[in-house]
Design an enzyme around this catalytic site. Structure first.
Site, mmCIF file in Angstrom:
data_model
loop_
_atom_site.group_PDB
_atom_site.id
_atom_site.type_symbol
_atom_site.label_atom_id
_atom_site.label_comp_id
_atom_site.label_asym_id
_atom_site.label_seq_id
_atom_site.Cartn_x
_atom_site.Cartn_y
_atom_site.Cartn_z
ATOM 1 C CB CYS A 63 12.137 20.385 9.632
ATOM 2 S SG CYS A 63 13.644 20.707 8.481
ATOM 3 C CB CYS A 101 12.827 20.639 4.533
ATOM 4 S SG CYS A 101 13.787 20.132 5.877
#
Lengths: 84, 365
Positions: free
Chosen positions: A19, A16
């Protein structure tokens, strides 16, 4: 001096935006200070479970969780890496 | 309430940071307390005087003629936007601090040590205060299950965490009053507990993907560190920047839409297909809402517009819950650990709960 075995930093998360941001923060610190670490993105759920990570994004140094569930600040990463 | 600093940090992102910085660097205690009290004072003074200020701005400063549709829309906007933003900053800040006490690891430890019945209730409440994002659903699920938290309790948590959302709670409170907010929170918690209980009764442990059952949780996650108040305050400010920075636009847009359509769309426009006498209204909106994904802040403006135009509360509540609780992306992520039958039961039970809430409130109110 560069011959010490390089340690592994795992950036754990399903890929995501948060991240990726975490990966960028860690990668920046390692690159800027030329630290002997390999930074690696890990998306495997098995690995997260193995480490005991319960919230993403996570950062593990040498198989130990250092950050869980948030985007760390560069200073924090510097302090963590200095200790390992 | 301990809404430290929320008033002043509303002003800009920078002021939130400049306030956070000295706190983290060890401002003397008296100064920090003074700063905090000052901020709470400002917040209260603003909040209490908002309606007077809105009236003054509209009719005295802007000199708009009273009792026209346009000026009442302007007054509505000038009053509602700061009101909701004030509430939002206060709650997000306080919840940010509360969440620094409830890491997922700690929640897991609490849940692993209780009986299933207590766990079901506890998990629903912990779902509200434990930081959670649906992208972490799988690691969290694995963490719980491998630590021996029963499947039903795990689901109780997994359902309540997205469904009972603090941003939604504040917006509902600010726009529709405490009754609607309380109904939303209570029914959300009850659906989570009841769904968890049902899944627990069905004994579906064999419906986990085979590799899940083989996982041996190696570590205990993040080392437990005792956080000092400066760190916790910083969590509060970070939450503020993260959440308010992301949702303020939705809030403003929603209220603006509410103010604008005030007179132009007929008030009973929605009543014909989302009114309380339309029996298929609830299932129809849930069917639309379940696969959709939106955060709570994004959905509230729609809720506002629907209610304003004569949609029934039960129908709107069901729509909102179905949008923020289960979504297609979350189901795809969960499919990595759950077999299709358990996914179907999970979606089915939650859907049934939401339908029930919708029908119940349409019948009662």
């Amino acid at each position: 001096m560069e011959n010490a075995p390089r340690k592994r930093i795992e950036i754990l998360g399903p890929g995501c935006a948060r991240c990726k941001e975490t990966y960028r923060v860690v990668q920046n610190v390692v690159a800027k200070e030329q630290l002997p670490f390999d930074v690696e993105k890990v998306e495997s759920m098995e690995r997260m479970a193995e480490l005991g990570l319960m919230a993403t994004p996570g950062v593990a140094v040498d198989g130990k969780i250092a950050v869980s569930g948030r985007i760390p600040k560069a200073d924090e990463i510097r302090a963590i890496l200095a200790k390992s | 309430m301990g809404a430290l600093g929320s008033g002043s940090s509303l002003l800009s992102r920078d002021s939130a940071e400049s306030l956070a910085a000295p706190a983290a660097k060890g401002l003397p205690l008296w100064a920090a307390v003074l700063l905090g009290l000052g901020a709470v004072g400002c917040w209260l003074a603003l909040y209490v005087n908002l309606s007077r200020m809105a009236r003054w701005l509209t009719y005295t400063l802007l000199g708009l003629p009273p009792a026209t549709h346009f000026s009442s829309a302007v007054e509505f906007l000038i009053f509602e936007v700061p009101k909701v933003m004030l509430l939002l900053t206060a709650v997000v800040f306080v919840v940010g601090i509360v969440r620094s006490y409830f890491t997922p690891e700690r929640t897991r430890r609490i849940l692993a040590g209780t009986s299933e019945s207590v766990g079901l209730v506890l998990a629903a409440f912990l779902g509200v205060v434990t930081p959670f994002c649906s992208c972490s659903a799988v690691p969290l699920f694995l963490g719980f299950v491998t630590a021996g938290v029963p499947l039903g309790v795990t689901f109780s948590f997994l359902i309540s965490a997205p469904m009972v959302n603090e941003v939604a709670l504040v917006l509902l409170f600010g726009l529709f009053g405490w009754k609607v907010a309380a109904i939303y929170m209570t029914t959300g918690l009850v659906i989570a507990m009841a769904s968890g209980w049902t899944i627990g009764r069905l004994g579906m442990e064999d419906q986990l993907e085979p590799w899940v059952r083989k996982v041996r949780s190696g570590g205990n996650g993040e080392p437990v560190v005792v956080l000092g108040w400066p760190r916790r305050l910083r969590f509060g400010f970070e939450a503020l920047r993260d959440i308010v920075g992301k949702v303020w636009l939705y809030v403003v847009a929603g209220i603006a839409v509410g103010a604008a359509i005030h007179g132009w769309v007929p008030t009973n426009f929605m009543a014909s297909f989302m009114g309380r006498n339309v029996w298929w209204g609830v299932p129809a909106v849930v069917l639309i809402g379940i696969p959709m994904y939106s955060n709570a802040a994004g959905i509230i403006p729609i809720v506002q517009a629907l209610l304003e135009k004569g949609a029934a509360l039960g129908t709107v509540l069901a729509f909102m819950m179905s949008v923020i609780s289960i979504s297609t992306p979350e189901i795809i992520i969960l499919r990595k650990v759950l077999r299709p039958r358990l996914i179907a039961v999970f979606v089915g039970v939650v859907t049934a709960g939401i339908l029930l809430v919708g029908f119940l409130f349409n019948a009662l109110l």
